[in-house]
Enzyme design. Structure first.
Site, mmCIF file in Angstrom:
data_model
loop_
_atom_site.group_PDB
_atom_site.id
_atom_site.type_symbol
_atom_site.label_atom_id
_atom_site.label_comp_id
_atom_site.label_asym_id
_atom_site.label_seq_id
_atom_site.Cartn_x
_atom_site.Cartn_y
_atom_site.Cartn_z
ATOM 1 N N ALA A 71 7.882 18.787 -1.082
ATOM 2 C CA ALA A 71 7.236 18.162 0.073
ATOM 3 C C ALA A 71 8.317 17.332 0.763
ATOM 4 O O ALA A 71 8.546 16.169 0.408
ATOM 5 C CB ALA A 71 6.078 17.292 -0.383
ATOM 6 N N GLY A 94 7.668 7.758 1.440
ATOM 7 C CA GLY A 94 7.531 8.881 0.506
ATOM 8 C C GLY A 94 6.212 9.594 0.700
ATOM 9 O O GLY A 94 5.518 9.365 1.690
ATOM 10 N N ASN A 95 5.878 10.474 -0.215
ATOM 11 C CA ASN A 95 4.582 11.153 -0.154
ATOM 12 C C ASN A 95 4.049 11.366 -1.564
ATOM 13 O O ASN A 95 4.704 11.012 -2.541
ATOM 14 C CB ASN A 95 4.701 12.468 0.634
ATOM 15 C CG ASN A 95 5.676 13.430 -0.012
ATOM 16 O OD1 ASN A 95 5.473 13.865 -1.138
ATOM 17 N ND2 ASN A 95 6.752 13.746 0.707
ATOM 18 N N ARG A 96 2.887 11.946 -1.666
ATOM 19 C CA ARG A 96 2.174 12.003 -2.946
ATOM 20 C C ARG A 96 2.634 13.126 -3.869
ATOM 21 O O ARG A 96 2.089 13.292 -4.953
ATOM 22 C CB ARG A 96 0.676 12.187 -2.695
ATOM 23 C CG ARG A 96 -0.005 10.987 -2.112
ATOM 24 C CD ARG A 96 -1.486 11.279 -1.977
ATOM 25 N NE ARG A 96 -2.173 10.166 -1.379
ATOM 26 C CZ ARG A 96 -2.553 9.081 -2.042
ATOM 27 N NH1 ARG A 96 -2.287 8.975 -3.331
ATOM 28 N NH2 ARG A 96 -3.176 8.107 -1.432
ATOM 29 N N SER A 97 3.589 13.933 -3.463
ATOM 30 C CA SER A 97 3.975 15.083 -4.296
ATOM 31 C C SER A 97 4.493 14.624 -5.660
ATOM 32 O O SER A 97 5.329 13.726 -5.753
ATOM 33 C CB SER A 97 5.055 15.894 -3.584
ATOM 34 O OG SER A 97 5.573 16.848 -4.478
#
Ligand code: CTP
Length: 398
Positions: free
Chosen positions: A271, A205-208
């Site tokens: 994102a 995943g990512n930080r969005s």
């Protein structure tokens, strides 16, 4: 759109009646002619004097104490809109059943104007099948329901049942009356970071946080657009926004593809993962089996696909989260993905981008012009992005 319109503001007997005072003030500020109708029970929480002082004419509370022979038909026939905030379980039931047991319900039954109800009550009451059935029946009949939100309730309880915010209720009134500078536009927004599964419990995943995308959707709806939000963020959206929940880039691509042809404006704030595991394990990977080797493959570039098949009259907005050479990198993406506008930010700067409530961006247009939006809350940044979209669209028709 509220300017000069006649709005009956119905207030029924719940603690949230105090918030109706703010709704009344905002409707008057927006230029509406507001006629308050208070149920007898609401007078346990608020007074007629408060509403009479703020509204366009004195508050009414009864079928029988008015100089007019038939106040409910007079109010109902003159109204451009009737909004009930808060709507108690009793008022919802009486309206759904057609039982005109007070001036407010009689007015609701006597009007042909659009009606908005804004329920507010304790979670247990809101979730009662009887209440839900009444709300569903009203929706079926074309009544707009501004759903209650989660939060602190009377007595310190926490749950769904809180009256929607006055600003959102007034925005719903504006929308129902066809107002706002984005009225008539269909806006598709994506938000949040996608999650690409490795196995049934792990993902890349990512930080969005989805905050900027959600702020864009909420702002577009408040300005009258018909908004669809494809999101992986699991956050609430403003009333009136159609929410499509997704998790992976592939699901987001499918959800966007199904809706993009109809959209006048598409804002890809999500994102989206650029890579995903090539194979997803059916079972949880076990430590004992050693360190796994996860082979990645590229995901589809949703935005580039939209750019390749952009139809005339469609405005396409991308985002660029960068950590260096912000403007040069973003300008390259505008060209490569055939965008009209890109919202670029330096996510390494303090207070900017992922997870923050604030953002600072550069808006770069396809013609090379740029506008700097200094650090502000994400709703204000959303406002600037949508202003730029409107400006681009008005230039295109000149
Ligand atoms: N985007 C998309 N689909 C992807 C990746 C990104 O639609 N698979 C969209 C994002 O929603 C965003 C824009 O493309 O609006 C910019 O994404 P970014 O990852 O920065 O662009 P890339 O082209 O992948 O460039 P780079 O990896 O060089 O930063």
């Amino acid at each position: 759109m509220l300017r000069g319109r006649r709005v009956v503001l119905g207030v029924s007997g719940g603690i949230a009646a105090y918030k109706a005072i703010e709704v009344c003030r905002r409707l008057v500020d927006a230029g509406a002619f507001v006629s308050p109708v208070l149920t007898p029970d609401s007078l346990h929480f608020v007074t007629t004097q408060t509403f009479s002082a703020l509204a366009s004419e004195p508050a009414r509370t009864s079928l029988w104490d008015s100089p007019e022979p038939s106040p409910h038909t007079a109010l109902g026939q003159r109204a451009d809109l009737v909004v009930v905030a808060p709507a108690t379980a009793r008022v919802l039931a009486a309206y759904a059943m057609g039982m005109s047991d007070d001036l407010l319900v009689a007015t609701l039954l006597a009007t042909r104007a659009p009606v908005i109800v804004c329920p507010a009550m304790h979670t247990e009451m809101w979730e009662q099948p009887a209440v839900q059935a009444n709300v569903a029946l009203l929706r079926e009949r074309g009544v707009t329901v501004v759903d209650p939100v989660a939060g602190m309730l009377a007595g310190g309880d926490v749950g769904v049942g809180r009256l929607a915010e006055p600003a959102d209720i007034v925005a719903a009134c504006d929308r129902v009356l066809g107002g706002g500078d984005l009225a008539g536009l269909r806006v598709l927004v994506t938000a949040g970071g996608t999650r690409e599964p490795i196995d049934p419990v792990r993902y890349i995943g990512n930080r969005s946080s989805g905050k900027q995308g959600h702020a864009l959707a909420d702002e577009a709806a408040a300005r009258g657009a018909e908004v669809t939000l494809v999101t992986s963020a699991g956050r609430p959206a403003a009333p009136g926004v159609e929410v499509v929940s997704v998790e992976t880039a592939a699901q987001m691509e499918a959800a966007v593809a199904a809706r993009s042809d109809d959209a006048d404006v598409i804002v890809m704030a999500a994102a989206v993962a650029d890579f995903r595991p090539k194979a997803v394990a059916d079972d949880k990977l076990k430590k004992g089996d050693g360190v796994p080797e996860v082979v990645l493959e590229p995901t589809p570039d949703i935005l580039a696909g939209l750019g390749a098949r952009k139809r005339p009259g469609q405005t396409l907005v991308g985002f660029a989260a960068e950590t260096s050479d912000v403007v040069a990198n973003a300008a390259e993406k505008v060209r490569r993905k055939n965008l009209d506008l890109i919202v670029a930010n330096d996510v390494s700067a303090p207070g900017v981008g992922f997870e923050h409530d604030t953002n600072a961006v550069v808006l770069l247009r396809e013609d090379g012009s740029r506008e700097d939006v200094p650090l502000a809350d994400k709703r204000a940044v959303a406002r600037a992005v949508l202003d730029a979209v409107l400006d681009l669209r008005s230039q295109a028709t000149r």
